[in-house]
Design a protein around this motif. Structure first.
Motif, PDB file in Angstrom:
ATOM      1  N   PRO A  90      -0.745   1.877  25.741  1.00  0.00           N
ATOM      2  CA  PRO A  90       0.236  -0.159  25.699  1.00  0.00           C
ATOM      3  C   PRO A  90       1.441   0.064  25.231  1.00  0.00           C
ATOM      4  N   GLY A  91       2.132  -0.882  26.487  1.00  0.00           N
ATOM      5  CA  GLY A  91       3.414  -0.839  25.804  1.00  0.00           C
ATOM      6  C   GLY A  91       4.418  -0.221  26.718  1.00  0.00           C
ATOM      7  N   LEU A  92       5.810  -0.008  26.867  1.00  0.00           N
ATOM      8  CA  LEU A  92       6.227   0.561  27.560  1.00  0.00           C
ATOM      9  C   LEU A  92       6.204   1.768  27.798  1.00  0.00           C
ATOM     10  N   MET A  93       6.148   2.937  29.552  1.00  0.00           N
ATOM     11  CA  MET A  93       5.636   3.822  29.294  1.00  0.00           C
ATOM     12  C   MET A  93       7.421   4.737  29.844  1.00  0.00           C
ATOM     13  N   THR A  94       7.049   5.641  29.268  1.00  0.00           N
ATOM     14  CA  THR A  94       8.552   6.697  30.101  1.00  0.00           C
ATOM     15  C   THR A  94       7.515   7.442  31.042  1.00  0.00           C
ATOM     16  N   ARG A  95       8.458   7.881  32.230  1.00  0.00           N
ATOM     17  CA  ARG A  95       8.001   8.944  33.238  1.00  0.00           C
ATOM     18  C   ARG A  95       7.814  10.330  32.922  1.00  0.00           C
ATOM     19  N   ASP A  96       8.311  11.294  31.266  1.00  0.00           N
ATOM     20  CA  ASP A  96       8.117  11.959  30.448  1.00  0.00           C
ATOM     21  C   ASP A  96       6.465  11.765  30.002  1.00  0.00           C
TER      22      ASP A  96
END
Lengths: 170, 597
Positions: free
Chosen positions: A154-160
């Motif tokens: 849940p929530g903003l996900m980064t590529r890393d």
């Protein structure tokens, strides 16, 4: 210590090793049973056609629940489009069910030029999110080639964060 | 044997491993977000017969979108709400929506009931409230709809006891804010002028009397009542302007300029101004504006007096901000109104009228003083010296906020000794015998203060404390538990709630004149101390006005001291009892009694 004690020691050692092995095996066996399978579902795409999730069976599917009114969702979409470009050939399929009406969803998808299927089916998408365990946005769920849910975020996900998960299951 | 123990332990290892939370740790490495019901906690009540008040407590780092708020009365049918009065939120630019506003920490909205069915009777209304918000760290919640029963804000209004004077004071700032919404412009302005008149003799205005008197006595020309009046008018108008500016800034941003002005360097600078004024009264030097500024002023105003009028104005502006910064119910009401509605015109006008009302007696004082002061001669010199002494006292009184108590006690003694010496060395004729008893009194006062200083600090207005002041707190006064942060307060209140113990939280500051007075006269009153038996007493000293203090004020929804919040046995605040501004023992005891009921 007597001779009896010597044999007791051996028995205990064997019992201990067996127990350790059995415990570890049970732990590893129990783990995959925890991983739930994805539910079956059908959602309407922007052209108004019903699309079933089974259409992408055999692929690694990243479902990203989003909405045009959700700032962090919009923020991560270019990254998702890049993932589709980078890993699409190796079997990744990103899907974007939106929690809003078709009008605003279609307008936004067109303005961004989203390169993966987007669905606009407000009520069924909300119910589906409940089935997947979280109604907050954005919500990303990774389904491996066997249809098992292997990662949720849940929530903003980064590529890393997501890339190692993808590489693990591609 | 050791080997056996090892084996026995190994037996348990797989079980321990399987039961360990390691599994979960490996899976959930992402930061946890709050569930929606913890991120946003809405509540609603009826505030008066025709206004719905909605409040949302918003967790730190989470926000609500203004444009996603929807309000509707779902039960019973036939009710219609007018346009919501929403405070200004934090401005953001959204690439999708364009410019939007978001609310952090707390949202308070008011909605007028625009239409009601005739036969609604006394059914409880239900508000359907839809909101949508996000977290700063990148998560949004789906639109959430809650149903909130609308109960009246205060205790049942039908109880005749509730209409007693003590009761009608309750939740006064809220009632005043409501009044501003419902009455017409001029009526509101006139009412606030009236409130100002009532406030004129509170401790927050009293320190201004010697300051203004000093300005008038020190003015270069002092020929008439008219002159005194115009000087006082300049002082008062500037003071009212300061209240207006303060109120509008506080209403929009929640920042308390008055508290922010209580920095040691501001106090020291302002005290220095008073010392300079005092010294000029002693003719040690002549206070004059720089000659270039004087030329400019006389050129532009064609009046030489312009200079001292502007000086009086500057003193008025600064006095309002520095000398007596206290929150009083009309002030808090107007601030609440501005922050609720964003209406700076009516809010500011009300504050200006309030300031003028507070200053009206000063105008009379100016005229009387201007008229009565002798024209010239030794008499005038004596009067000027007296005011010089008073101004030194004002400077010392302000320094009390930042200097240790014992030191100021000694300084008061020195001031009294100085005055005594002055009285004695300037005796010129035999007719001045009256000076000797005065000098003796001053000597006695100085001795008391010096003796007191050896045992602790002494209130300069209560020199007899020298005999009663003991280190530590006398048994017959209310003893407060000092608290600092909002989290601390919440913890203690939750604890008290569990024990079914009522609690009060007192906001105090050294610079708050009314707080200091209440500390002596209300909390020092044995009757109050007795009535507070069994009540958890919390005190937050916000003298420093640091980030934690401001956070606490924000959490409480308070603009500053003096404020006393009352919490029932359930640990919840009884908002209608909240005390803003000064009160006496009787008023305080009345509220306590209602808290206990």
């Amino acid at each position: 210590m007597s001779a009896l004690a010597e044999s007791t020691r051996v028995v205990f050692a064997i019992v201990a090793l067996v127990a350790l092995g059995a415990g570890t095996a049970a732990w590893w066996l129990a783990k995959p049973m925890d991983v739930p399978r994805r539910p079956d579902f059908v959602l309407t795409d922007l052209e108004g056609r019903p699309r079933a999730i089974s259409e992408w069976d055999g692929k690694l599917v990243l479902i990203n629940f989003w909405a045009p009114w959700c700032g962090p969702c919009r923020e991560e979409m270019p990254m998702l489009m890049q993932l589709q470009r980078d890993f699409g050939a190796r079997g990744l399929q990103v899907l974007g069910p939106a929690v809003d009406e078709r009008g605003p969803v279609g307008a936004f998808a067109a303005s961004l030029g989203i390169n993966y299927p987007v669905f606009a089916d407000l009520e069924p998408t909300l119910r589906l999110q409940v089935e997947f365990g979280d109604t907050r946005l954005p919500y990303s769920v990774l389904i491996d080639r066997q249809g098992r849910i292997v990662y949720r975020k849940p929530g903003l996900m980064t590529r890393d964060e997501i890339e190692p998960e993808l590489l693990k299951h591609l | 044997m050791r080997f056996l123990l090892c084996c026995w332990f190994l037996l348990w290892a797989p079980a321990l491993l399987a039961a360990s939370p390691l599994d979960k740790v490996l899976q959930s490495n992402e930061p946890e977000f709050l569930p929606v019901e913890q991120a946003f906690i809405p509540s609603a009540s009826l505030s008066g017969p025709r206004t719905v008040q909605v409040r949302v407590e918003i967790a730190e780092g989470y926000y609500l979108y203004r444009h996603q708020l929807r309000f509707r009365i779902s039960e019973p049918a036939g009710f219609a709400l007018g346009e919501a009065r929403l405070p200004a939120g934090k401005k953001k630019t959204d690439e999708y929506f364009g410019p939007i506003e978001a609310y952090y920490n707390r949202l308070e909205a008011r909605l007028p009931i625009a239409a009601a069915p005739k036969d609604s009777g006394d059914k409880t209304l239900t508000l359907e409230f839809r909101f949508q918000g996000c977290a700063d760290r990148g998560l949004c919640y789906p639109p959430e709809t809650v149903l909130l029963p609308l109960l009246p804000d205060a205790a049942p209004a039908s109880d005749p006891a509730e209409t007693s004077p003590a009761a009608s004071e309750a939740s006064d700032q809220g009632q005043l804010a409501l009044m501003m919404e419902e009455r017409n412009f001029w009526l509101v302005v006139l009412s606030f002028f009236g409130f100002g008149l009532l406030l004129a003799f509170t401790p927050c205005v009293l320190p201004m009397l010697p300051i203004l008197s000093g300005i008038i006595a020190g003015s270069a020309e002092r020929e008439s009542a008219w002159r005194g009046f115009t000087l006082a008018a300049a002082y008062v108008v500037a003071m009212a302007l300061a209240y207006t500016v303060f109120g509008i800034v506080a209403g929009f941003t929640g920042a308390n300029i008055q508290a922010a002005m209580q920095e040691p360097w501001v106090i020291i600078a302002f005290s220095a101004v008073f010392v300079a004024l005092a010294l000029s009264m002693f003719d040690l030097f002549h206070l004059q504006l720089p000659s270039r500024l004087q030329t400019w002023l006389s050129h532009h105003s064609n009046r030489q007096r312009g200079g001292s009028l502007i000086g009086a104005g500057i003193m008025g502006f600064l006095s309002a901000l520095i000398v007596g910064p206290c929150i009083a119910p009309p002030l808090a009401g107007a601030l609440l109104y501005i922050s609720d509605t964003g209406d700076a015109l009516l809010g500011g006008s009300a504050l200006f009228a309030l300031g003028l009302g507070m200053g009206a007696p000063l105008l009379a004082l100016g005229a009387v003083e201007g008229g009565l002061l002798p024209r010239a001669g030794t008499w005038m010199t004596e009067v000027k010296r007296l005011f010089g002494l008073v101004l030194l006292g004002v400077a010392l009184w302000m320094l009390e906020r930042i200097l240790p108590g014992r030191l100021t006690t000694v300084l008061w003694a020195l001031l009294a000794l100085g005055a005594m010496i002055y009285l004695l060395i300037t005796v010129r004729t035999n007719k001045q015998v009256l000076r000797y008893p005065f000098a003796l009194l001053l000597l006695l006062y100085a001795a008391l203060m010096l003796y007191g200083a050896t045992r602790g600090s002494v209130d300069p207005l209560r020199p007899w404390q020298a005999f009663e002041a003991r280190p530590g707190v006398p048994a017959s006064r209310a003893a407060f538990l000092p608290v600092k942060t909002a989290a601390e307060v919440n913890l203690l209140l939750a604890e008290a709630g569990r024990k079914q113990q009522p609690a009060i939280l007192d906001l105090y500051a050294d610079w708050c004149v009314a707080c200091v007075k209440m500390e002596h006269e209300v909390f020092g009153d044995p009757r109050v101390a007795a009535a507070l038996e069994g009540v958890l007493l919390l005190r937050a000293d916000v003298t420093g006005n640091d980030a934690e203090d401001r956070e606490l004020l924000k959490t409480l929804g308070s603009y500053g001291p003096p404020t006393v919040a009352f919490f029932g046995t359930d640990g919840k605040e009884r908002a209608e009892l909240r005390l803003v501004g000064e009160t006496d023992s009787a008023g305080f005891l009345g509220r306590l009694e209602r808290l206990r009921r």
